[in-house]
Design a protein around this motif. Structure first.
Motif, PDB file in Angstrom:
ATOM      1  N   VAL A 103       0.790  -1.078  -0.031  1.00 30.67           N
ATOM      2  CA  VAL A 103      -0.130   0.053  -0.100  1.00 30.67           C
ATOM      3  C   VAL A 103       1.117   1.185   0.002  1.00 30.67           C
ATOM      4  CG1 VAL A 103      -1.641   1.414   1.283  1.00 30.67           C
ATOM      5  CG2 VAL A 103      -1.856  -1.113   1.065  1.00 30.67           C
ATOM      6  N   LEU A 104       1.955   1.277   0.847  1.00 29.92           N
ATOM      7  CA  LEU A 104       2.766   2.486   0.649  1.00 29.92           C
ATOM      8  C   LEU A 104       3.232   2.615  -0.506  1.00 29.92           C
ATOM      9  CD1 LEU A 104       4.344   4.492   2.339  1.00 29.92           C
ATOM     10  CD2 LEU A 104       6.063   2.582   2.862  1.00 29.92           C
ATOM     11  N   ILE A 105       3.707   1.557  -1.279  1.00 32.89           N
ATOM     12  CA  ILE A 105       4.486   1.791  -2.497  1.00 32.89           C
ATOM     13  C   ILE A 105       3.535   2.462  -3.496  1.00 32.89           C
ATOM     14  CG2 ILE A 105       5.379   0.383  -4.683  1.00 32.89           C
ATOM     15  CD1 ILE A 105       6.849  -1.670  -2.621  1.00 32.89           C
ATOM     16  N   LEU A 106       2.362   1.633  -3.558  1.00 38.97           N
ATOM     17  CA  LEU A 106       1.166   2.294  -4.465  1.00 38.97           C
ATOM     18  C   LEU A 106       0.682   3.682  -4.179  1.00 38.97           C
ATOM     19  CD1 LEU A 106      -0.724  -1.271  -4.897  1.00 38.97           C
ATOM     20  CD2 LEU A 106       0.672   0.144  -6.667  1.00 38.97           C
ATOM     21  N   THR A 107       0.867   4.065  -2.919  1.00 32.27           N
ATOM     22  CA  THR A 107       0.512   5.376  -2.580  1.00 32.27           C
ATOM     23  C   THR A 107       1.624   6.319  -3.047  1.00 32.27           C
ATOM     24  OG1 THR A 107      -0.306   4.673  -0.368  1.00 32.27           O
ATOM     25  CG2 THR A 107       0.322   6.949  -0.619  1.00 32.27           C
ATOM     26  N   LEU A 108       2.830   5.994  -3.176  1.00 30.21           N
ATOM     27  CA  LEU A 108       3.838   6.872  -3.727  1.00 30.21           C
ATOM     28  C   LEU A 108       3.677   6.965  -5.134  1.00 30.21           C
ATOM     29  CD1 LEU A 108       6.934   5.428  -1.618  1.00 30.21           C
ATOM     30  CD2 LEU A 108       5.749   7.673  -1.348  1.00 30.21           C
ATOM     31  N   ASP A 109       3.345   5.456  -5.636  1.00 27.67           N
ATOM     32  CA  ASP A 109       3.084   5.723  -7.368  1.00 27.67           C
ATOM     33  C   ASP A 109       2.008   6.458  -7.615  1.00 27.67           C
ATOM     34  OD1 ASP A 109       3.070   4.167  -9.974  1.00 27.67           O
ATOM     35  OD2 ASP A 109       1.068   3.872  -9.296  1.00 27.67           O
ATOM     36  N   TYR A 110       0.787   6.254  -6.922  1.00 33.96           N
ATOM     37  CA  TYR A 110      -0.558   6.906  -7.348  1.00 33.96           C
ATOM     38  C   TYR A 110      -0.140   8.420  -7.024  1.00 33.96           C
ATOM     39  CZ  TYR A 110      -3.234   2.932  -8.470  1.00 33.96           C
ATOM     40  OH  TYR A 110      -3.779   1.589  -9.084  1.00 33.96           O
ATOM     41  N   GLY A 111       0.565   8.934  -6.247  1.00 33.84           N
ATOM     42  CA  GLY A 111       0.593  10.034  -5.339  1.00 33.84           C
ATOM     43  C   GLY A 111      -0.696  10.538  -4.528  1.00 33.84           C
ATOM     44  N   LEU A 143      -3.266   8.048  -1.473  1.00 33.72           N
ATOM     45  CA  LEU A 143      -3.696   6.838  -0.986  1.00 33.72           C
ATOM     46  C   LEU A 143      -4.478   6.060  -2.085  1.00 33.72           C
ATOM     47  CD1 LEU A 143      -4.609   7.153   2.776  1.00 33.72           C
ATOM     48  CD2 LEU A 143      -2.759   5.730   1.783  1.00 33.72           C
ATOM     49  N   PRO A 144      -4.208   4.770  -2.232  1.00 34.23           N
ATOM     50  CA  PRO A 144      -5.091   3.954  -3.298  1.00 34.23           C
ATOM     51  C   PRO A 144      -6.622   3.986  -2.586  1.00 34.23           C
ATOM     52  CG  PRO A 144      -3.673   2.595  -2.176  1.00 34.23           C
ATOM     53  CD  PRO A 144      -3.189   3.980  -1.736  1.00 34.23           C
ATOM     54  N   TRP A 145      -7.283   4.857  -2.157  1.00 32.43           N
ATOM     55  CA  TRP A 145      -8.422   4.876  -1.516  1.00 32.43           C
ATOM     56  C   TRP A 145      -9.618   4.005  -2.220  1.00 32.43           C
ATOM     57  CZ3 TRP A 145     -13.244   6.393  -3.498  1.00 32.43           C
ATOM     58  CH2 TRP A 145     -13.090   7.223  -4.650  1.00 32.43           C
ATOM     59  N   ILE A 146      -9.552   3.957  -3.452  1.00 33.31           N
ATOM     60  CA  ILE A 146     -10.664   3.003  -3.998  1.00 33.31           C
ATOM     61  C   ILE A 146     -10.455   1.518  -3.695  1.00 33.31           C
ATOM     62  CG2 ILE A 146     -11.453   1.832  -6.137  1.00 33.31           C
ATOM     63  CD1 ILE A 146     -10.935   4.461  -7.637  1.00 33.31           C
ATOM     64  N   ALA A 147      -9.146   1.141  -3.632  1.00 33.11           N
ATOM     65  CA  ALA A 147      -8.853  -0.278  -3.346  1.00 33.11           C
ATOM     66  C   ALA A 147      -9.026  -0.324  -1.557  1.00 33.11           C
ATOM     67  CB  ALA A 147      -7.169  -0.442  -3.655  1.00 33.11           C
ATOM     68  N   LEU A 148      -8.854   0.788  -0.828  1.00 36.27           N
ATOM     69  CA  LEU A 148      -8.783   0.690   0.585  1.00 36.27           C
ATOM     70  C   LEU A 148     -10.260   0.351   0.704  1.00 36.27           C
ATOM     71  CD1 LEU A 148      -5.988   2.908   1.733  1.00 36.27           C
ATOM     72  CD2 LEU A 148      -6.075   0.344   1.749  1.00 36.27           C
ATOM     73  N   VAL A 149     -11.189   1.386   0.223  1.00 34.45           N
ATOM     74  CA  VAL A 149     -12.662   1.452   0.562  1.00 34.45           C
ATOM     75  C   VAL A 149     -13.150   0.028   0.178  1.00 34.45           C
ATOM     76  CG1 VAL A 149     -14.680   2.488  -0.209  1.00 34.45           C
ATOM     77  CG2 VAL A 149     -12.914   3.963   0.391  1.00 34.45           C
ATOM     78  N   LEU A 150     -13.006  -0.510  -0.918  1.00 36.32           N
ATOM     79  CA  LEU A 150     -13.441  -1.736  -1.345  1.00 36.32           C
ATOM     80  C   LEU A 150     -12.912  -2.915  -0.315  1.00 36.32           C
ATOM     81  CD1 LEU A 150     -12.875  -1.603  -5.448  1.00 36.32           C
ATOM     82  CD2 LEU A 150     -14.984  -1.624  -4.249  1.00 36.32           C
ATOM     83  N   ALA A 151     -11.750  -2.991  -0.002  1.00 31.83           N
ATOM     84  CA  ALA A 151     -11.199  -4.024   0.779  1.00 31.83           C
ATOM     85  C   ALA A 151     -11.766  -3.933   2.046  1.00 31.83           C
ATOM     86  CB  ALA A 151      -9.758  -3.784   1.004  1.00 31.83           C
ATOM     87  N   PHE A 152     -11.743  -2.604   2.621  1.00 35.78           N
ATOM     88  CA  PHE A 152     -12.624  -2.466   4.131  1.00 35.78           C
ATOM     89  C   PHE A 152     -14.027  -2.840   4.119  1.00 35.78           C
ATOM     90  CE2 PHE A 152      -8.062  -0.973   4.912  1.00 35.78           C
ATOM     91  CZ  PHE A 152      -8.069  -1.637   6.481  1.00 35.78           C
TER      92      PHE A 152
END
Length: 301
Positions: free
Chosen positions: A136-144, A146-155
């Motif tokens: 998640v940290l790596i992808l946060t840096l990539d997207y600029g 938080l990958p909020w769509i992924a996190l909302v879907l997962a949680f």
């Protein structure tokens, strides 16, 4: 056909249908995500009521407790958040990020086990969760961001599963209550759209209207298949089958929608897949140890 094989086929069918959803929701344009969600709620209720009518299964209504009703109301809210976010993600070109959400969902479920049920994680489970956090940290840096769509879907899906487990109601029955809870706001929203002239149901041809109606069918059918599978095959098999959906979603995003995948994003996904590999290996190993211990206990009796 043996029960185990039938259960396996049901499971593969359910997760394959879920994995191919990214190909369906764009067909419903120009309908917006919330309008599609409202139609999905309304027509899902029609489908599950029809299933219950065919089975002549209504006695369960008298057995629903107040606690179960409250839990299923919470489930209805969380699944509507999940469905709405997923439709938005697919129809706005974030299929890969939505796949990420379902890849990390098993790790979120493990966290819920610790936080809610006070379960103690094994060392390798902690390693898998840690790798998921790194991803998640790596992808946060990539997207600029938080990958909020992924996190909302997962949680949201993790919360949905948790609440459904506590409610202890069958899939068709629980989906009936969940869609009943959502029926009034869904119908009200659709009526408002039609009243102000922004609704799409009756304004883009019969084909478009039928596709919106079919949203209920493709919502209910995989849920019923999943329930049948869960009753016939071990949970370890279900745990492996669940990766079919995000793999297909990911392939849809990369190969069909042609979403951009820079090296940094690939790195994040590789770490996620490594975390899931560790998690799956540990789960299979623990299940084998448990079976051996049970067999040893039976031999000593």
């Amino acid at each position: 056909m043996p029960d185990t094989r039938r259960g396996l086929l049901f499971g593969v069918a359910a997760y394959t249908m879920w994995g191919l959803f990214p190909l369906y929701w764009p067909l419903l344009k120009p309908s917006g995500a919330v309008e599609i969600l409202a139609h999905r709620m309304v027509w899902s209720l029609v489908v599950v009521v029809a299933v219950l009518a065919v089975r002549r299964h209504w006695s369960w209504i008298r057995t629903i407790t107040r606690r179960q009703l409250i839990l299923l109301t919470v489930a209805a809210v969380t699944v509507s958040v999940n469905w709405g976010t997923y439709i938005y993600a697919v129809n706005t070109g974030h299929v890969v990020e939505s796949a990420l959400g379902y890849f990390i969902n098993p790790l979120v479920s493990v966290l819920f086990g610790v936080l809610v049920f006070r379960e103690r994680l094994r060392v390798w489970q902690w390693a898998a969760v840690g790798l998921g956090a790194v991803a998640v940290l790596i992808l946060t840096l990539d997207y600029g961001r938080l990958p909020w769509i992924a996190l909302v879907l997962a949680f949201s899906f993790g919360t949905y599963g948790l609440v459904k487990k506590k409610a202890g109601v069958g899939s068709a029955e629980s989906l009936t209550i969940e869609t009943l809870v959502l029926l009034v706001p869904a119908l009200a929203y659709l009526l408002v759209l039609e009243a102000n002239g922004t609704g799409t149901f009756a304004h883009h041809g019969a084909g478009h209207a039928l596709l919106l109606v079919a949203a209920g069918l493709i919502t209910a059918v995989p849920l019923l298949f999943f329930t049948a599978s869960a009753l016939l095959v071990p949970l370890t098999v279900i745990g492996l089958l669940q990766y079919i959906a995000p793999v297909l979603q990911f392939l849809c995003g990369v190969l069909i929608v042609h979403e951009t995948m820079p090296a940094s994003r690939w790195a994040g996904f590789v770490v996620v897949w490594l975390a899931l590999s560790v998690f799956t290996w540990d789960s299979i190993r623990a299940a084998r140890v448990s079976r051996r211990e049970r067999a040893a206990e039976l031999q000593t009796v």
